[in-house]
Write a protein that holds these residues in place. Structure first.
Motif, short mmCIF file in Angstrom:
data_model
loop_
_atom_site.label_atom_id
_atom_site.label_comp_id
_atom_site.label_asym_id
_atom_site.label_seq_id
_atom_site.Cartn_x
_atom_site.Cartn_y
_atom_site.Cartn_z
N MET A 1 40.06 28.94 43.02
CA MET A 1 38.64 28.95 42.70
C MET A 1 38.48 29.33 41.25
O MET A 1 38.98 30.36 40.81
CB MET A 1 37.98 29.98 43.62
N SER A 72 30.74 38.04 52.18
CA SER A 72 32.12 37.95 52.66
C SER A 72 32.70 36.57 52.39
O SER A 72 33.86 36.45 51.97
CB SER A 72 32.16 38.27 54.16
N PHE A 73 31.90 35.54 52.59
CA PHE A 73 32.39 34.19 52.30
C PHE A 73 32.65 34.03 50.81
O PHE A 73 33.71 33.51 50.41
CB PHE A 73 31.40 33.12 52.77
N TYR A 75 33.32 36.32 48.58
CA TYR A 75 34.49 37.14 48.25
C TYR A 75 35.78 36.42 48.64
O TYR A 75 36.75 36.40 47.89
CB TYR A 75 34.38 38.49 48.95
N SER A 76 35.79 35.82 49.82
CA SER A 76 37.00 35.14 50.30
C SER A 76 37.40 33.96 49.42
O SER A 76 38.58 33.62 49.35
CB SER A 76 36.81 34.67 51.75
N GLN A 77 36.44 33.36 48.74
CA GLN A 77 36.76 32.22 47.89
C GLN A 77 37.51 32.64 46.63
O GLN A 77 38.22 31.83 46.04
CB GLN A 77 35.48 31.47 47.51
N TYR A 78 37.39 33.87 46.24
CA TYR A 78 38.06 34.37 45.03
C TYR A 78 39.30 35.20 45.34
O TYR A 78 40.05 35.54 44.45
CB TYR A 78 37.09 35.21 44.19
N HIS A 79 39.49 35.56 46.59
CA HIS A 79 40.61 36.43 46.97
C HIS A 79 41.42 35.82 48.10
O HIS A 79 41.71 36.47 49.09
CB HIS A 79 40.09 37.81 47.36
N GLN A 80 41.79 34.56 47.95
CA GLN A 80 42.63 33.89 48.95
C GLN A 80 44.09 34.21 48.68
O GLN A 80 44.50 34.30 47.52
CB GLN A 80 42.41 32.39 48.88
N PRO A 81 44.88 34.36 49.74
CA PRO A 81 46.32 34.57 49.54
C PRO A 81 46.95 33.39 48.82
O PRO A 81 46.57 32.24 49.06
CB PRO A 81 46.88 34.69 50.95
N GLN A 82 47.86 33.67 47.92
CA GLN A 82 48.57 32.62 47.22
C GLN A 82 49.64 32.03 48.14
O GLN A 82 50.14 32.71 49.02
CB GLN A 82 49.21 33.17 45.94
N ALA A 86 51.38 34.93 52.14
CA ALA A 86 50.67 35.34 53.36
C ALA A 86 51.63 35.65 54.47
O ALA A 86 52.72 35.24 54.53
CB ALA A 86 49.69 34.27 53.79
#
Length: 86
Positions: A1, A72-73, A75-82, A86
């Motif tokens: 993102m 929350s959605f 936030y999740s777009q910027y903090h996804q596991p690489q 995971a």
């Protein structure tokens, strides 16, 4: 993102479907995520969504649960596991 990508998404909450657009501001930012977004819900501008002290805030949205789900959605777009972590 990328930091300035506009987010378009839909959330189902309390038997209603909400269409949200969140346009990030460049500053302030933390850990690669903008902390303020210009928000539109169902075509109606609701002002800024701000992430402050680990909580999402908006002066025009009175539904704290919906606000938390939207935040929350985002936030999740910027903090996804690489990939591979995971």
């Amino acid at each position: 993102m990328r930091a300035l990508d506009v987010l378009h998404f839909t959330i189902y909450h309390n038997n209603k479907l909400y269409t949200i657009t969140a346009s990030p501001y460049l500053l302030p930012a933390k850990d690669g995520m903008p902390l303020s977004f210009e928000a539109v819900i169902d075509g109606k501008p609701i002002g800024d969504l701000n992430y402050h002290n680990d909580k999402w805030e908006n002066e025009n949205l009175n539904d704290d649960e919906l606000l938390a789900r939207i935040g929350s959605f985002i936030y999740s777009q910027y903090h996804q596991p690489q990939a591979g972590t995971a």
